[in-house]
Scaffold this active site. Structure first.
Site, PDB file in Angstrom:
ATOM      1  N   LYS A 204      -1.337  -9.696   2.360  1.00 42.66           N
ATOM      2  CA  LYS A 204      -0.684  -9.266   3.610  1.00 42.66           C
ATOM      3  C   LYS A 204      -1.613  -8.302   4.333  1.00 42.66           C
ATOM      4  CE  LYS A 204       2.933  -6.193   3.689  1.00 42.66           C
ATOM      5  NZ  LYS A 204       2.413  -5.090   4.521  1.00 42.66           N
TER       6      LYS A 204
ATOM      7  N   GLU B 178       8.482  -4.595  10.895  1.00 41.02           N
ATOM      8  CA  GLU B 178       8.909  -3.259  10.451  1.00 41.02           C
ATOM      9  C   GLU B 178       9.309  -2.387  11.628  1.00 41.02           C
ATOM     10  OE1 GLU B 178       6.302  -1.423   7.597  1.00 41.02           O
ATOM     11  OE2 GLU B 178       7.413   0.472   7.637  1.00 41.02           O
TER      12      GLU B 178
ATOM     13  N   GLU C 218      -2.039  -6.028   8.298  1.00 44.09           N
ATOM     14  CA  GLU C 218      -1.293  -5.525   9.453  1.00 44.09           C
ATOM     15  C   GLU C 218      -1.998  -5.860  10.766  1.00 44.09           C
ATOM     16  OE1 GLU C 218      -0.665  -1.300   8.944  1.00 44.09           O
ATOM     17  OE2 GLU C 218       0.393  -1.569   7.049  1.00 44.09           O
TER      18      GLU C 218
ATOM     19  N   ASP D 241       0.840  -1.210   0.000  1.00 48.99           N
ATOM     20  CA  ASP D 241       0.000   0.000   0.000  1.00 48.99           C
ATOM     21  C   ASP D 241       0.873   1.257   0.000  1.00 48.99           C
ATOM     22  OD1 ASP D 241       0.882  -0.178   2.601  1.00 48.99           O
ATOM     23  OD2 ASP D 241      -1.113  -0.205   3.520  1.00 48.99           O
TER      24      ASP D 241
ATOM     25  N   ASP E 223      -0.963  -6.313  -0.764  1.00 47.89           N
ATOM     26  CA  ASP E 223      -1.302  -5.706   0.521  1.00 47.89           C
ATOM     27  C   ASP E 223      -2.801  -5.466   0.598  1.00 47.89           C
ATOM     28  OD1 ASP E 223       0.142  -5.060   2.757  1.00 47.89           O
ATOM     29  OD2 ASP E 223       1.029  -3.238   1.926  1.00 47.89           O
TER      30      ASP E 223
HETATM   31  O1  KIV Z   1       3.400  -1.386   1.751  1.00 50.09           O
HETATM   32  C1  KIV Z   1       4.591  -1.732   1.800  1.00 50.09           C
HETATM   33  O2  KIV Z   1       5.399  -1.404   0.926  1.00 50.09           O
HETATM   34  C2  KIV Z   1       5.009  -2.543   2.943  1.00 50.09           C
HETATM   35  C3  KIV Z   1       6.474  -2.784   3.106  1.00 50.09           C
HETATM   36  C4  KIV Z   1       7.146  -1.561   3.599  1.00 50.09           C
HETATM   37  C5  KIV Z   1       6.726  -3.955   3.974  1.00 50.09           C
HETATM   38  O3  KIV Z   1       4.198  -2.985   3.694  1.00 50.09           O
END
Ligand code: KIV
Length: 273
Positions: free
Chosen positions: A122, A191, A124, A53, A92
């Site tokens: 992915k 992170e 969070e 994202d 994401d």
């Molecule tokens: O959105 C993204 O690029 C990320 C990375 C920084 C891990 O989540």
């Protein structure tokens, strides 16, 4: 990469990444937001291409990742998939696409796989996303977790700050990591946390950890396309490394084209039909 090496490459899968950890092989993850970037990253041998994202900041000019929508991520995932042959394509889940209900999370994850062509998603957070991860995993959707600085919680953290610094926060993060693994996550992005904590988490899990600003004890590293290629204005962050100044080279090339055009030096006969 030569054709010969390319044909010997094995397609990267979620179980394949867990096996890499078991063999002690480091995992390489890089973001990409469009077809040419995905093609180059795949050819360069990147294991996981993440349509992060961060596309909101790097390609769409936003200040944070928060405004990014499902439509935007889907649009970029569809472009990136055209350049992917061997890498695992990770999408994401944007802010608001999985926080409202487990059903909505499942619906949006399904869209990223089915419509977008991603191989995994992915999301969070720790405890609040466990049920969604369980349901996605049961539905056949491979999931990567993301702990530490979770940029979608920018307003809660009051900025992009290092996480897990005190003992209570470190214990919580380790517990969350173990719970994410138990819920079915096949990998975990860590992170902006202290390197010692990232090492401890990595040693406590069977699934790989992929660090960004989390030291060398992780099972792999993820970087943002624009950061390693110097394509973003401003000072590079401490946890990134600029491997090529493509931003400067691009500007120089554009200036040369403009100068030659204005001076009547381009096109020459060679460039004419
Ligand atoms: O959105 C993204 O690029 C990320 C990375 C920084 C891990 O989540």
């Amino acid at each position: 990469m030569s054709e010969e090496i390319e044909t010997k490459r094995i397609k990267i899968t979620a179980p394949g990444l867990i096996e890499k950890k078991a063999r002690g092989e480091k995992i390489v993850m890089l973001t990409a937001y469009d077809y040419p970037a995905a093609r180059l990253a795949d050819r360069a041998g990147v294991d996981v291409i993440l349509v992060g994202d961060t596309v909101g900041i790097m390609s769409l000019g936003e200040k944070t990742t928060i405004p990014v929508t499902m439509e935007q991520i889907l649009h970029h995932v569809k472009a990136v998939r055209q350049g992917v042959r061997f890498s695992l394509l990770l999408a994401d889940m944007p802010f608001g696409s999985y926080q409202i209900s487990v059903e909505e999370a499942l619906r949006n994850a399904t869209a990223l796989i089915k419509e977008g062509g991603a191989h995994a998603v992915k999301l969070e957070g720790g405890r609040p996303v466990l049920e969604s991860i369980r349901r996605m995993t049961e539905a056949g959707i491979p999931v990567v977790g993301h702990l530490g600085l979770t940029p979608q919680s920018y307003h809660t953290f009051g900025g992009n700050k290092v996480q897990g610094k005190d003992e209570a926060a470190a214990t919580q993060l380790l517990e969350d990591a173990l719970a994410l693994e138990k819920a079915g996550a096949f990998a975990l992005v860590l992170e902006l946390i202290p390197a010692s904590l990232a090492t401890q988490v990595s040693q406590s899990l069977s699934i790989p950890t992929i660090g960004i600003g989390a030291g060398s004890g992780c099972d792999g590293q993820v970087q943002v396309w624009n950061d390693i290629l110097g394509i973003y204005p401003g000072k590079p962050l401490r946890h990134t490394k600029v491997y090529a100044e493509i931003g400067e080279a691009t500007e120089r090339a554009i200036r040369a084209f403009a100068d030659e055009t204005r001076a009547g030096h381009f096109p020459t006969e060679e460039n004419s039909l």
